[in-house]
Enzyme design. Sequence first.
Site, mmCIF file in Angstrom:
data_model
loop_
_atom_site.group_PDB
_atom_site.id
_atom_site.type_symbol
_atom_site.label_atom_id
_atom_site.label_comp_id
_atom_site.label_asym_id
_atom_site.label_seq_id
_atom_site.Cartn_x
_atom_site.Cartn_y
_atom_site.Cartn_z
ATOM 1 N N GLN A 62 0.994 -1.289 0.068
ATOM 2 C CA GLN A 62 -0.092 0.278 0.323
ATOM 3 C C GLN A 62 1.424 1.345 0.188
ATOM 4 O O GLN A 62 0.406 1.760 -0.626
ATOM 5 C CB GLN A 62 -1.279 0.059 1.383
ATOM 6 C CG GLN A 62 -1.748 -1.449 1.599
ATOM 7 C CD GLN A 62 -2.895 -1.283 2.470
ATOM 8 O OE1 GLN A 62 -2.663 -0.385 3.059
ATOM 9 N NE2 GLN A 62 -3.163 -2.315 1.753
ATOM 10 N N ASP B 271 -2.215 -11.734 4.650
ATOM 11 C CA ASP B 271 -3.877 -11.956 5.022
ATOM 12 C C ASP B 271 -3.849 -13.114 5.348
ATOM 13 O O ASP B 271 -5.364 -12.718 5.791
ATOM 14 C CB ASP B 271 -4.347 -10.909 3.979
ATOM 15 C CG ASP B 271 -4.173 -9.789 3.698
ATOM 16 O OD1 ASP B 271 -3.709 -8.723 4.398
ATOM 17 O OD2 ASP B 271 -4.327 -8.821 2.284
#
Length: 440
Positions: A169, A320
């Site tokens: 990100q 994740d």
Amino acid sequence: MTPLEGPLVSRRSGPLGGRVRSPGDKSISHRALIFGALAEGESEAADLLEGDDVLRTAAAMRALGAEIERTGGLWRITGGAWRAPQRPLYFGNSGTGARLTMGAVAGAGVAAVFDGDASLRSRPMGRVLEPLRLMGVKAEGHKGRLPVSIHSGEKLSAVSCILSKPSAQVKSAILLAALGAEGETRIHEPVLCRDHTERMLAAFGVRLDFESDGAAGRYIAIKGGQRLRPASIAVPGDPSSAAFLVAAAVITPNADIVVENVLINPLRTGFYETLKEMGAALSFENKRIEGGEPVADIRARHSVLHGVETPAERAPSMIDEYPILAAVAAFASGETMMRGLEELRVKESDRVAAMEAGLAACRVDAASGPDWLRVRGSATPPHGGGRIATRHDHRIAMSFLIMGLASEAPIEIDDGSMIATSFPAFGAAIAELGGRIEKP
Ligand code: S3P
């Protein structure tokens, strides 16, 4: 099919079987909308994930001036003319939407205010704002948290920087801001993390240059002033969502399933590598390249598992997937030690703490430190029976629902509504495979 809102319970299920499709990849879906909004002309995206997080990004792109419509299964995005939105951009639960859009807004030279739900408001934004400020962006946060304001009117200059955390990100925000900066921005990425921005920028006609750093990392260079050309993106299935279905098969006696069309980009497959090391019967079938990304159908069968140690270097490629790995570890004999987890504490919830507490509620021996989680499992199914606080975190909710499909006693979660952020058809996919998730 059971609606996902409110409390849900999952129960021991018969042999799981059949073929299902993984929903569109969340990371790639956000990028398709943002890059389509930046490109002058009409781009399109097929198989986009229509989860809450991605729909918020679509709304933000509309507020920034893009025209976005869905016809049939295809999303058409007409972009290229960014303007300051009239109201704060609201990203709900989505760190990816907020952080990537901060970079894009800075690069496009418009002003915007960013906000999100209570979970997103608690997550660190300084990691994006600091490099943007180095480029000359004027930005204010609330102690490094949302709401964040980005101002316009500053001239941005290229920077050389190092990604101190392996965060895609942050890397993506810098690359998008760099498009609006004068000169060549150079990012040193010592530990590689997902590269969808680099791959997709290339598909939109942006030139990036790569150079190895002589060790495990690389340098990425991007010149400012480049314009995106419209592109057509086929979004592959999300390996992070497929992980729940694959995990369900691996822990449930006599299961044999196929999850179709899953992205197998090597920077996303650490979970599958780990499952194989644990003894899981997994195979990647029908491997192909789609939309510039490697894709396969994953066949998974019930397996006798043993514990393993996952090295810190693998964390970026499965960041994740630790919640579902921790749940699977309860079905593996011996100890599973997961290292390098410090980033897991600043996700949608503190996932280390959430998993440790939930596993304890299911009578599984788990312990943690600042950057590790250890689970002691057994080849006989865990007791289960816990009532789990999901902390408004979709991956915690799905992990315990999957665990309940093969535990002795049913597992109940407090609320499944957040599952719609990443996997709206989770309930349907589990039902299709023969799993039992119900209202308590
Ligand atoms: C994402 C990067 C990862 C990941 C998130 C999606 C992306 O976050 O956890 O779900 O699309 O770039 P970080 O960049 O914070 O590691």
